[in-house]
Design an enzyme around this catalytic site. Structure first.
Site, PDB file in Angstrom:
ATOM      1  N   PRO A 116       0.832  -1.203   0.000  1.00  0.00           N
ATOM      2  CA  PRO A 116       0.000   0.000   0.000  1.00  0.00           C
ATOM      3  C   PRO A 116       0.876   1.267   0.000  1.00  0.00           C
ATOM      4  O   PRO A 116       1.907   1.307   0.664  1.00  0.00           O
ATOM      5  CB  PRO A 116      -0.793  -0.106   1.305  1.00  0.00           C
ATOM      6  CG  PRO A 116      -0.701  -1.532   1.720  1.00  0.00           C
ATOM      7  CD  PRO A 116       0.568  -2.075   1.157  1.00  0.00           C
ATOM      8  N   VAL A 117       0.442   2.262  -0.783  1.00  0.00           N
ATOM      9  CA  VAL A 117       1.241   3.495  -0.942  1.00  0.00           C
ATOM     10  C   VAL A 117       1.021   4.429   0.248  1.00  0.00           C
ATOM     11  O   VAL A 117      -0.070   4.479   0.812  1.00  0.00           O
ATOM     12  CB  VAL A 117       0.812   4.191  -2.267  1.00  0.00           C
ATOM     13  CG1 VAL A 117       1.505   5.530  -2.448  1.00  0.00           C
ATOM     14  CG2 VAL A 117       1.125   3.284  -3.449  1.00  0.00           C
ATOM     15  N   GLY A 120       3.416   3.724   5.314  1.00  0.00           N
ATOM     16  CA  GLY A 120       4.459   3.322   6.256  1.00  0.00           C
ATOM     17  C   GLY A 120       5.008   1.936   6.003  1.00  0.00           C
ATOM     18  O   GLY A 120       5.731   1.391   6.826  1.00  0.00           O
ATOM     19  N   GLY A 122       6.875   1.249   3.313  1.00  0.00           N
ATOM     20  CA  GLY A 122       8.103   1.361   2.511  1.00  0.00           C
ATOM     21  C   GLY A 122       7.901   1.165   1.021  1.00  0.00           C
ATOM     22  O   GLY A 122       8.819   0.725   0.328  1.00  0.00           O
ATOM     23  N   SER A 123       6.712   1.523   0.510  1.00  0.00           N
ATOM     24  CA  SER A 123       6.451   1.237  -0.905  1.00  0.00           C
ATOM     25  C   SER A 123       7.409   1.990  -1.839  1.00  0.00           C
ATOM     26  O   SER A 123       7.899   1.428  -2.816  1.00  0.00           O
ATOM     27  CB  SER A 123       4.993   1.534  -1.265  1.00  0.00           C
ATOM     28  OG  SER A 123       4.794   2.896  -1.443  1.00  0.00           O
ATOM     29  N   ALA A 125      10.505   3.089  -1.279  1.00  0.00           N
ATOM     30  CA  ALA A 125      11.861   2.518  -1.232  1.00  0.00           C
ATOM     31  C   ALA A 125      11.901   1.176  -1.951  1.00  0.00           C
ATOM     32  O   ALA A 125      12.868   0.860  -2.653  1.00  0.00           O
ATOM     33  CB  ALA A 125      12.298   2.354   0.228  1.00  0.00           C
ATOM     34  N   ASP A 167      14.138   3.115   5.851  1.00  0.00           N
ATOM     35  CA  ASP A 167      13.308   2.390   4.876  1.00  0.00           C
ATOM     36  C   ASP A 167      14.172   1.712   3.812  1.00  0.00           C
ATOM     37  O   ASP A 167      14.062   0.506   3.572  1.00  0.00           O
ATOM     38  CB  ASP A 167      12.352   3.345   4.149  1.00  0.00           C
ATOM     39  CG  ASP A 167      11.130   3.672   4.962  1.00  0.00           C
ATOM     40  OD1 ASP A 167      11.212   3.564   6.198  1.00  0.00           O
ATOM     41  OD2 ASP A 167      10.097   4.051   4.371  1.00  0.00           O
TER      42      ASP A 167
HETATM   43  O1  PMV Z   1       6.405   6.336   7.331  1.00  0.00           O
HETATM   44  P1  PMV Z   1       7.599   5.465   7.137  1.00  0.00           P
HETATM   45  O2  PMV Z   1       7.389   4.032   7.387  1.00  0.00           O
HETATM   46  O3  PMV Z   1       8.356   5.768   5.895  1.00  0.00           O
HETATM   47  O4  PMV Z   1       8.591   5.753   8.345  1.00  0.00           O
HETATM   48  C1  PMV Z   1       9.062   6.985   8.680  1.00  0.00           C
HETATM   49  C2  PMV Z   1       9.950   6.839   9.852  1.00  0.00           C
HETATM   50  C3  PMV Z   1      10.337   8.163  10.464  1.00  0.00           C
HETATM   51  O5  PMV Z   1      11.211   7.847  11.539  1.00  0.00           O
HETATM   52  C4  PMV Z   1       9.131   8.897  10.999  1.00  0.00           C
HETATM   53  C5  PMV Z   1      11.059   9.050   9.463  1.00  0.00           C
HETATM   54  C6  PMV Z   1      12.396   8.522   9.028  1.00  0.00           C
HETATM   55  O6  PMV Z   1      12.894   9.021   8.018  1.00  0.00           O
HETATM   56  O7  PMV Z   1      12.984   7.671   9.702  1.00  0.00           O
END
Ligand code: PMV
Length: 328
Positions: A116-117, A120, A122-123, A125, A167
């Site tokens: 899912p985009v 969180g 990591g789509s 990356a 990520d």
């Molecule tokens: O939203 P995600 O899963 O890409 O995670 C971000 C994690 C943070 O610590 C909030 C930001 C980061 O760059 O590490």
């Protein structure tokens, strides 16, 4: 034809504090993945098909800062700088090629993803890593994992401001990672496998915004928030030990404590809190938001017997979908 794939990821502990130099723990989620397939094309150009984001276009018709176009432009630029860029993959400071310069290979690039985009997992990356690996093998420019990771980090920075790099690191190495910004990659062992249910709020929340809000808080009262970041660091440190030793039962409480600290950082939301408490009520050993927060996903630690019950409770509490994953 060349194919490459990269998994999704979840952050178990330490998000946000990781931006301020504290450790975070993240693991790959192999149930979801980005897949890239590259073929030589008959017609001139680089033809990109990414039906998941409704994209079907020739590379040079896309703006050069388009997330997919920027990966391809920068890879082509990099591969021309060095005939075999195995040890360095940095795109830092490089300007993307414009269409008129040099001769492009004729390619068909097919991109699909079940991640899912903007939630969180990591789509972004994962698409970058799968795409750069497919390009490097199709065009015969081998890259080490280190180079792929550095490349993906630079791409993350183009689009997300000041990412910590967690990520791209987990997605590149596809192993549990104990991550400290700017330090060599440390993977860690999982003493006893454990199960996580991931619940998606369905709300797409740009990490860039929650990271910027936390920065504003921190700038307003550095002493106060440094203490919170230290408390999160203590949790991540303890969690690594607990996971390595296989003391899974102690992990739930650490997740609950981490969630409370993330709430104090204002990055939770009513929807995330609702899912977190629904999971706990349904028997999860602990639960917290995962990633940037405000929307996106939460995670719950479950025993094998109650994974289904927690999943159903999450759906009843408004989750759009759930994924059960085993960390091992
Ligand atoms: O939203 P995600 O899963 O890409 O995670 C971000 C994690 C943070 O610590 C909030 C930001 C980061 O760059 O590490």
């Amino acid at each position: 034809m060349t194919k490459a794939s990269a998994p999704g990821k979840i952050i178990l502990f330490g998000e946000h504090a990781v931006v301020y130099g504290r450790p975070a723990l993240a693991v790959p989620v192999t149930q979801v993945h980005a897949d890239v397939e590259i073929l030589d094309a008959d017609s001139a150009g680089i033809w990109i098909n990414a039906p998941g984001v409704d994209l079907q276009a020739e590379l040079n018709t896309l703006p050069s800062d388009h997330p997919i176009a920027s990966v391809i432009h920068n890879f082509l630029f990099l591969s021309r700088q060095s005939p075999s860029p195995t040890s360095t993959g940095s795109v830092r400071g490089l300007t993307p090629l414009s269409g008129g310069e040099g001769k492009f290979p004729n390619l068909e690039v097919n991109i699909t993803s079940t991640i899912p985009v903007a939630s969180g997992l990591g789509s972004g990356a994962a698409v970058t890593v799968a795409l750069v690996r497919a390009l490097s093998s199709h065009l015969n420019h081998p890259l080490t994992d280190e180079a792929v990771n550095a490349f993906a980090y630079d791409i993350e920075k183009l689009h997300h401001g000041t990412p910590s790099g967690i990520d791209n690191t987990v997605v590149t190495y596809a192993r549990p990672v104990y991550f400290v910004k700017g330090q060599p990659i440390e993977t860690f062992k999982v003493g006893a496998p454990f199960r996580i249910v991931i619940g998606d709020t369905g709300i797409s929340a740009p990490t860039k915004e929650s990271v910027a809000d936390v920065r504003r808080l921190w700038e307003g009262d550095k002493a106060r928030w440094e203490v919170v970041f230290d408390e999160i660091a203590d949790i991540s440190f303890a969690a690594r030990r607990v996971i390595e030793e296989g003391w899974v039962n102690m992990l739930g409480e650490l997740m609950n404590e981490n969630h409370a600290l993330l709430q104090s950082l204002t990055v939770s939301s009513p929807e995330l809190d609702r899912l977190v408490s629904a999971a706990r009520k349904a028997g999860a050993l602990g639960a917290k938001l995962s990633g940037g927060g405000r929307g996106g996903n939460m995670i719950a630690l479950v025993e094998r017997e109650n994974a289904d019950e927690v999943s159903s409770a999450l759906i009843s509490a408004g989750a759009k979908h759930t994924i059960v994953t085993q960390v091992s």
